[in-house]
Design a protein around this motif. Sequence first.
Motif, PDB file in Angstrom:
ATOM      1  N   SER C   9       0.846  -1.193   0.000  1.00 14.02           N
ATOM      2  CA  SER C   9       0.000   0.000   0.000  1.00 14.02           C
ATOM      3  C   SER C   9       0.880   1.243   0.000  1.00 14.02           C
ATOM      4  O   SER C   9       1.912   1.282   0.665  1.00 14.02           O
ATOM      5  N   ALA C  10       0.443   2.219  -0.770  1.00 14.31           N
ATOM      6  CA  ALA C  10       1.214   3.459  -0.841  1.00 14.31           C
ATOM      7  C   ALA C  10       0.255   4.638  -0.886  1.00 14.31           C
ATOM      8  O   ALA C  10      -0.891   4.516  -1.319  1.00 14.31           O
ATOM      9  N   ARG C  11       0.758   5.786  -0.424  1.00 12.88           N
ATOM     10  CA  ARG C  11      -0.062   6.992  -0.382  1.00 12.88           C
ATOM     11  C   ARG C  11       0.411   7.944  -1.478  1.00 12.88           C
ATOM     12  O   ARG C  11       1.608   8.063  -1.746  1.00 12.88           O
ATOM     13  N   VAL C  12      -0.549   8.591  -2.106  1.00  8.32           N
ATOM     14  CA  VAL C  12      -0.185   9.596  -3.105  1.00  8.32           C
ATOM     15  C   VAL C  12       0.323  10.813  -2.356  1.00  8.32           C
ATOM     16  O   VAL C  12      -0.411  11.438  -1.586  1.00  8.32           O
ATOM     17  N   ASP C  13       1.610  11.138  -2.546  1.00  7.47           N
ATOM     18  CA  ASP C  13       2.191  12.244  -1.791  1.00  7.47           C
ATOM     19  C   ASP C  13       2.117  13.540  -2.598  1.00  7.47           C
ATOM     20  O   ASP C  13       1.885  14.612  -2.054  1.00  7.47           O
ATOM     21  N   ARG C  14       2.303  13.392  -3.908  1.00  8.77           N
ATOM     22  CA  ARG C  14       2.376  14.600  -4.718  1.00  8.77           C
ATOM     23  C   ARG C  14       1.936  14.254  -6.136  1.00  8.77           C
ATOM     24  O   ARG C  14       2.301  13.199  -6.675  1.00  8.77           O
ATOM     25  N   VAL C  15       1.134  15.108  -6.704  1.00  8.66           N
ATOM     26  CA  VAL C  15       0.724  14.917  -8.100  1.00  8.66           C
ATOM     27  C   VAL C  15       1.139  16.158  -8.880  1.00  8.66           C
ATOM     28  O   VAL C  15       0.900  17.275  -8.437  1.00  8.66           O
ATOM     29  N   LYS C  16       1.782  15.938 -10.010  1.00  7.57           N
ATOM     30  CA  LYS C  16       2.205  17.095 -10.793  1.00  7.57           C
ATOM     31  C   LYS C  16       1.797  16.875 -12.252  1.00  7.57           C
ATOM     32  O   LYS C  16       2.078  15.820 -12.827  1.00  7.57           O
ATOM     33  N   ILE C  17       1.132  17.839 -12.815  1.00  3.20           N
ATOM     34  CA  ILE C  17       0.810  17.754 -14.238  1.00  3.20           C
ATOM     35  C   ILE C  17       2.083  18.051 -15.014  1.00  3.20           C
ATOM     36  O   ILE C  17       2.717  19.080 -14.793  1.00  3.20           O
ATOM     37  N   GLU C  18       2.481  17.144 -15.876  1.00  5.05           N
ATOM     38  CA  GLU C  18       3.757  17.292 -16.574  1.00  5.05           C
ATOM     39  C   GLU C  18       3.613  18.033 -17.901  1.00  5.05           C
ATOM     40  O   GLU C  18       4.495  18.784 -18.295  1.00  5.05           O
ATOM     41  N   THR C  19       2.532  17.745 -18.609  1.00  5.08           N
ATOM     42  CA  THR C  19       2.451  18.261 -19.978  1.00  5.08           C
ATOM     43  C   THR C  19       1.244  19.171 -20.139  1.00  5.08           C
ATOM     44  O   THR C  19       0.251  19.040 -19.422  1.00  5.08           O
ATOM     45  N   GLU C  20       1.334  20.065 -21.094  1.00  3.73           N
ATOM     46  CA  GLU C  20       0.286  21.083 -21.233  1.00  3.73           C
ATOM     47  C   GLU C  20      -1.045  20.489 -21.703  1.00  3.73           C
ATOM     48  O   GLU C  20      -2.089  21.077 -21.514  1.00  3.73           O
ATOM     49  N   ASP C  21      -0.984  19.294 -22.302  1.00  4.42           N
ATOM     50  CA  ASP C  21      -2.251  18.671 -22.703  1.00  4.42           C
ATOM     51  C   ASP C  21      -2.895  17.919 -21.535  1.00  4.42           C
ATOM     52  O   ASP C  21      -3.932  17.266 -21.712  1.00  4.42           O
ATOM     53  N   ASN C  22      -2.289  17.994 -20.366  1.00  4.40           N
ATOM     54  CA  ASN C  22      -2.784  17.349 -19.139  1.00  4.40           C
ATOM     55  C   ASN C  22      -2.810  15.831 -19.216  1.00  4.40           C
ATOM     56  O   ASN C  22      -3.395  15.169 -18.364  1.00  4.40           O
ATOM     57  N   ASN C  23      -2.228  15.256 -20.234  1.00  4.65           N
ATOM     58  CA  ASN C  23      -2.314  13.806 -20.392  1.00  4.65           C
ATOM     59  C   ASN C  23      -1.276  13.052 -19.568  1.00  4.65           C
ATOM     60  O   ASN C  23      -1.407  11.857 -19.374  1.00  4.65           O
ATOM     61  N   ILE C  24      -0.240  13.746 -19.146  1.00  5.17           N
ATOM     62  CA  ILE C  24       0.766  13.057 -18.346  1.00  5.17           C
ATOM     63  C   ILE C  24       0.911  13.739 -16.990  1.00  5.17           C
ATOM     64  O   ILE C  24       1.099  14.953 -16.910  1.00  5.17           O
ATOM     65  N   LYS C  25       0.753  12.902 -15.972  1.00  6.83           N
ATOM     66  CA  LYS C  25       0.941  13.410 -14.616  1.00  6.83           C
ATOM     67  C   LYS C  25       2.022  12.577 -13.952  1.00  6.83           C
ATOM     68  O   LYS C  25       2.113  11.367 -14.194  1.00  6.83           O
ATOM     69  N   SER C  26       2.817  13.234 -13.108  1.00 10.85           N
ATOM     70  CA  SER C  26       3.780  12.489 -12.297  1.00 10.85           C
ATOM     71  C   SER C  26       3.228  12.340 -10.894  1.00 10.85           C
ATOM     72  O   SER C  26       2.639  13.275 -10.350  1.00 10.85           O
ATOM     73  N   PHE C  27       3.399  11.142 -10.364  1.00 13.05           N
ATOM     74  CA  PHE C  27       2.909  10.834  -9.023  1.00 13.05           C
ATOM     75  C   PHE C  27       4.085  10.431  -8.153  1.00 13.05           C
ATOM     76  O   PHE C  27       4.878   9.577  -8.551  1.00 13.05           O
ATOM     77  N   ASP C  28       4.198  11.048  -7.001  1.00 17.82           N
ATOM     78  CA  ASP C  28       5.148  10.561  -6.012  1.00 17.82           C
ATOM     79  C   ASP C  28       4.347   9.762  -4.985  1.00 17.82           C
ATOM     80  O   ASP C  28       3.410  10.285  -4.382  1.00 17.82           O
ATOM     81  N   PHE C  29       4.705   8.487  -4.855  1.00 14.77           N
ATOM     82  CA  PHE C  29       4.008   7.618  -3.903  1.00 14.77           C
ATOM     83  C   PHE C  29       4.932   7.323  -2.731  1.00 14.77           C
ATOM     84  O   PHE C  29       6.140   7.113  -2.920  1.00 14.77           O
ATOM     85  N   ILE C  30       4.354   7.265  -1.546  1.00 18.95           N
ATOM     86  CA  ILE C  30       5.140   6.876  -0.369  1.00 18.95           C
ATOM     87  C   ILE C  30       4.564   5.573   0.181  1.00 18.95           C
ATOM     88  O   ILE C  30       3.366   5.490   0.477  1.00 18.95           O
ATOM     89  N   LEU C  31       5.417   4.551   0.254  1.00 17.95           N
ATOM     90  CA  LEU C  31       4.953   3.264   0.778  1.00 17.95           C
ATOM     91  C   LEU C  31       4.572   3.434   2.247  1.00 17.95           C
ATOM     92  O   LEU C  31       5.273   4.097   3.011  1.00 17.95           O
ATOM     93  N   LEU C  32       3.456   2.813   2.614  1.00 14.10           N
ATOM     94  CA  LEU C  32       2.936   3.045   3.959  1.00 14.10           C
ATOM     95  C   LEU C  32       3.766   2.351   5.030  1.00 14.10           C
ATOM     96  O   LEU C  32       3.912   2.860   6.131  1.00 14.10           O
ATOM     97  N   ASN C  33       4.285   1.167   4.700  1.00 14.64           N
ATOM     98  CA  ASN C  33       5.039   0.431   5.716  1.00 14.64           C
ATOM     99  C   ASN C  33       6.530   0.527   5.455  1.00 14.64           C
ATOM    100  O   ASN C  33       6.988   0.353   4.328  1.00 14.64           O
ATOM    101  N   LYS C  34       7.253   0.769   6.516  1.00 14.50           N
ATOM    102  CA  LYS C  34       8.702   0.884   6.428  1.00 14.50           C
ATOM    103  C   LYS C  34       9.299  -0.419   5.867  1.00 14.50           C
ATOM    104  O   LYS C  34      10.225  -0.398   5.054  1.00 14.50           O
ATOM    105  N   SER C  35       8.720  -1.560   6.276  1.00 16.82           N
ATOM    106  CA  SER C  35       9.270  -2.842   5.832  1.00 16.82           C
ATOM    107  C   SER C  35       9.100  -3.011   4.314  1.00 16.82           C
ATOM    108  O   SER C  35       9.947  -3.575   3.635  1.00 16.82           O
ATOM    109  N   ASP C  36       8.004  -2.476   3.791  1.00 12.73           N
ATOM    110  CA  ASP C  36       7.791  -2.543   2.345  1.00 12.73           C
ATOM    111  C   ASP C  36       8.842  -1.719   1.620  1.00 12.73           C
ATOM    112  O   ASP C  36       9.365  -2.097   0.581  1.00 12.73           O
ATOM    113  N   GLU C  37       9.141  -0.579   2.232  1.00  8.54           N
ATOM    114  CA  GLU C  37      10.127   0.318   1.632  1.00  8.54           C
ATOM    115  C   GLU C  37      11.480  -0.386   1.535  1.00  8.54           C
ATOM    116  O   GLU C  37      12.188  -0.276   0.542  1.00  8.54           O
ATOM    117  N   ASP C  38      11.815  -1.131   2.591  1.00  5.38           N
ATOM    118  CA  ASP C  38      13.082  -1.866   2.578  1.00  5.38           C
ATOM    119  C   ASP C  38      13.060  -2.974   1.529  1.00  5.38           C
ATOM    120  O   ASP C  38      14.078  -3.280   0.916  1.00  5.38           O
TER     121      ASP C  38
END
Lengths: 344, 316, 277
Positions: C9-38
């Motif tokens: 499971s991961a949380r959406v931390d940040r969403v950024k529209i990349e392109t002017e046509d709005n078709n591409i967005k970048s998502f920064d996800f943060i894993l909820l559990n530290k063990s998953d991150e490892d």
Amino acid sequence: MEEQVIEKKDIKSWIEGLFADYEVYAPVLDEKKGKVYKKVESTEDINLEFLNSKNSPKDIYFPQTERLFSFSRKDEMGLIPPHMDDKKKIVFGIRPCDAMAFTMLDKVFVSGENNDFYFIKRSENTLTIGIGCIKPDSTCFCKVVGGEPSSEEGLDILLIDTGKEYVAEPVTDKGKSLIEGSSFFKEATPENIRLKEEAITNANEKIQEFDISGLKERLDRGFDLPVWAKIHEKCVGCGICTFLCPTCHCFDILDEEGKEYGERIRIWDSCQFPLFTKHASGANPRPTGKERMRQRIMHKFKYFVENNDIFACVGCGRCVKYCPVNLDIREVLKSLAGDGGGKS
Amino acid sequence: METNENEIRLTVKKLFDEDKIDILIGYSPGTLPLRTSPVFLRKEDDVEVLVWNSFCENTLSNYLKNYKDKRVGIVAKGCDSRLINLLLLESQVKKENLVVIGVPCRGVIDRKKIDKITGGMEVTGSEEKEDGILIFFDGTDKKVTKADILHDSCMICNYKNAVSSDIFIGEKEKEEKVDPYNKIREMEENSTDERWNYFNKEIEKCIRCYACRNVCPMCYCQECFVDCTDPEWFGKTAEIKDTKMFHIVRAYHMAGRCVDCGACVKACPMDVDLRFLTKKIEKDVLEFFAYEAGVKDDEPPPFTTFKPEDPQEFIR
Amino acid sequence: MKNPYLPFSARVDRVKIETEDNNIKSFDFILLNKSDEDAFTYLPGQFAEVSVFGKGEAPFGMASSPTESGYLKFSINKVGVVTEALHNLEEGEIVGIRGPLGNHYPLDEFEGKDVVIVGGGFAFTTLRSLLIYMQKSRDKYKDITVIYGARSPGLLLYRDELEKWQNQDDLKMHITVDKGDESWNGLVGFVPNVTKDAAPSSENAYVIVCGPPIMIKFTIPVLTELGFTPDRIILSLEMRMKCGIGMCGRCNIGSKYVCKDGPVFTLEELRKLPDEY
């Protein structure tokens, strides 16, 4: 352990005794579904009359619909894995071709690197008791693809029908201890053995063979053979051959959405369906029946062999028997192995 | 039948010789007893492979969609000729590209009925005789009269001869009109629960292989509603909750467009009774619109057209 | 036993529209559990299956570099059901991430060599990962050349970073667009032509090419002309995938599974496979 013998009249009593410790799967003439393998509650349901079932027993380990997990919308998307019991299973009355197919599915789902949790859960703690095919059908071609009517591959015990008795061949230690724990078995006499050998010889003589020795060489340079355009021409693109096949393992994964809960499921899929490889963008590397038919044949007889050293076909003949337009894979193989493939 | 077979070969040869067609869709011997297999001949291929017998169960008009730009000759039974009419009416084939070789048909056999006769033993050989079929199984043989093993669709077929064709082979088969809806009438007598239970019991067998859809000449949508994922009209599993929807919607799509050729049931590996739905709808269409699918080449299916006299009791 | 189908499971931390046509967005996800991150240790070029529960999952290459710890970045083009659902996500919402999957760029091979990165359109994602990764230990590699093109300036991904990279003297940046606008004073031209003009040396060098098929088709001959041999041309493939672990059967090219044996292949490897991708 030497070969053992069990009288036919005792076979159901023997199985009956196993119900306490095992879930028993066996061939059944189901009122609704016809000839199938399924979990039986009583030996009365077991039917050993027909040669083989319509659908393969692969669904015991790899059901057509598998619930991978469910998720809740209430809390933070808590994932709930499915409950899978560890009950020991016996697959009784399986034919050698289908048992061999289990070993092929093993290669796909249990690679060591990636292991399919669900397949393993369903297939571990399972004993397979096979029955050799003393009367093979004309559509059987196991010998062509490396099997035989009395193959022990993938079995714990092999039974051979000798008329009044079954001669039991304990193949694995698990099989041995199952026989040892039963009072229905006694050591086979030389006469029993002779009858068994005779039955096997007869079966081997009956089963058709054809030469596919040229197949590898042909397929190795065969991707662009003109014959592919011809082979698929009558194919209607349905999923009968792949769904009934004991070795076909392709699947799709998708979500079913509910208000508060949803489920991720996997379902059988077929390389013969156009959407199988279609990208979200619309591009499709296998856009027509030609590419899809080629994939099916190449996967079974070339790609799988390259990765696993065996054909992904056990010659059970289901696709031959049930194809609605009589597209016969044996003819395809013959024409590819011979000169029917045309020049590349 | 044999003389007709020969005449088909001669006709096809002539069509190729006169450069009237690019491809011929017909029947060739099957690899199993009781079977034939669709075959696609080009000029250079041998017409001697063509056969015509009681095992010609496939509905060949299904293949017309694959050859839209070709001049096609096709061997057409009564059912196929009706389907061709429908495909013409729905603009799926071009008349000028088509040479319909009509054949008189006495019906095709139902392998599943023979399975019952042999008690599930494998049929190892078969010979067609004038008065029946000789089948070999389990080291013995048995002669069965054709009436006992005819396909259900053929038993109630009222169009044994191609309804329209460019060339007709042999003599027309005598057509005695039969009531095709006896079974449906019996079913209609049953209670809603009984009918619903029957439907469920049948559909429960479905493994969703789509053979019924894929062998049907009238299922030609570029994207079938069952494949659509956006929107996803209903679930994709082979569980009855989903397959039920598939079969109901499939049957409705066939309203006024099904000629009961039986291709769907012949193809079904699980022996699902698919015809009882389509047959019931066929009967309703006949009663409401006095329409029989594909019998005439200038009468489009009722749901593709509008007539002032169409029944409208549902608007109240 | 590990269940490879259960996502983290991961949380959406940040969403950024990349392109002017709005078709591409970048998502920064943060894993909820530290063990998953490892457990989620990856290298540039690998991918993961990202889930929107109820809609399904789809494969995307990681655009973040493992050196950017704490989050996973994916840049996602809106084309189908899952990607549309992803685009509708807001910060704080929960997704599933299954991975890392597939192989990675042959980073060990790049050491001590020139590295040329050729990208087109929205396929720059794992190239961003690679570029950031290599900069973390910049002295391991010799010249790094980047040729990146999009149809128009507004369709370039990671514009802030591109600008920053252009001002660095340890990177040779060639950013191009098919068609410029009034604000654009950079290169104008197709990627194959710009590659030809930039003419990076093939001596002791690797080139990595990611982009639309048409771009790849016309860039390969240019690279060959420049002297890059097929074993030094690296490509990353896209196929329809589901399981990501070589079982579901749809992403094979010949006997290779793109999900398991790829997605990164050398041109030499690809030439041995049937032309079915």
